[in-house]
Design a protein around this motif. Structure first.
Motif, PDB file in Angstrom:
ATOM      1  N   UNK A 148       0.873  -1.164   0.000  1.00  0.00           N
ATOM      2  CA  UNK A 148       0.000   0.000   0.000  1.00  0.00           C
ATOM      3  C   UNK A 148       0.916   1.222   0.000  1.00  0.00           C
ATOM      4  N   UNK A 149       1.012   1.869  -1.153  1.00  0.00           N
ATOM      5  CA  UNK A 149       1.987   2.945  -1.326  1.00  0.00           C
ATOM      6  C   UNK A 149       1.336   4.317  -1.262  1.00  0.00           C
ATOM      7  N   UNK A 164       1.036   9.555  -6.402  1.00  0.00           N
ATOM      8  CA  UNK A 164      -0.354   9.951  -6.140  1.00  0.00           C
ATOM      9  C   UNK A 164      -0.707  11.265  -6.833  1.00  0.00           C
ATOM     10  N   UNK A 165      -1.991  11.404  -7.143  1.00  0.00           N
ATOM     11  CA  UNK A 165      -2.451  12.629  -7.796  1.00  0.00           C
ATOM     12  C   UNK A 165      -3.050  13.616  -6.802  1.00  0.00           C
ATOM     13  N   UNK A 196      -0.071  -1.543  -4.844  1.00  0.00           N
ATOM     14  CA  UNK A 196       0.715  -1.755  -6.057  1.00  0.00           C
ATOM     15  C   UNK A 196       1.561  -3.020  -5.887  1.00  0.00           C
ATOM     16  N   UNK A 197       1.670  -3.806  -6.951  1.00  0.00           N
ATOM     17  CA  UNK A 197       2.540  -4.978  -6.936  1.00  0.00           C
ATOM     18  C   UNK A 197       3.929  -4.558  -7.408  1.00  0.00           C
TER      19      UNK A 197
END
Length: 161
Positions: free
Chosen positions: A75-76, A84-85, A93-94
């Protein structure tokens, strides 16, 4: 057998891409991001390469904070693999671990030191230290000449008054 691309960059921002396989690829296998590898593996004799990143066939980035070479879902909030926006946005993300393995498709590396890649490959001649010293002397002489001309200009102005 392992086979992947190695993208090498130098301090000037120039990059070169090399295909490595078999024996040369084995020099990278098992190494972690941040480790150093001999540049002979990609034809850069006398250079040392620092591993800075990479990705697998699916484009998943290697992250330095994930051990091993396995896939991991994280979980980034930002960093390698996700930007992030909005503030506070997170996403699962994997990513792949920091160790180079058979699943690695591309390895990013940087030349340790200030020698450009073109010089290491023999495409350009290295700059001589003597040439740099001469240019500094010329700059000092130009400064002295300019200072002298300013004094002459001051004298001319004083004479005119």
């Amino acid at each position: 057998m392992a086979e992947f691309k190695v993208v090498v960059s130098d301090e000037t921002g120039h990059t070169r891409q090399f295909e490595v396989d078999e024996q040369d690829a084995n020099r990278f296998l098992g190494r972690n991001l941040g480790n150093e590898v001999d540049g002979n593996a990609v034809g850069l004799d006398g250079a040392t390469l620092e591993l800075t990143g990479g990705s697998d066939d699916a484009g998943r980035p290697m992250r330095e904070d994930v051990s091993g070479s396995d896939l991991k879902e994280l979980l980034l909030e930002g960093g390698v693999g996700y930007e992030p926006t909005r503030d506070g946005e997170r996403k699962r993300i994997t990513v792949r671990g920091r160790q180079v393995s058979d699943e690695t498709a591309q390895v990013n590396a940087a030349v340790v030191g200030e020698t450009p890649i073109a010089v290491l490959l023999g495409e350009e001649e290295p700059e001589d230290a003597d040439d740099d010293g001469d240019s500094d002397v010329d700059a000092d002489e130009a400064t002295d000449t300019d200072a002298g001309s300013e004094e002459d200009n001051d004298d001319d102005i004083a004479d005119a008054e």
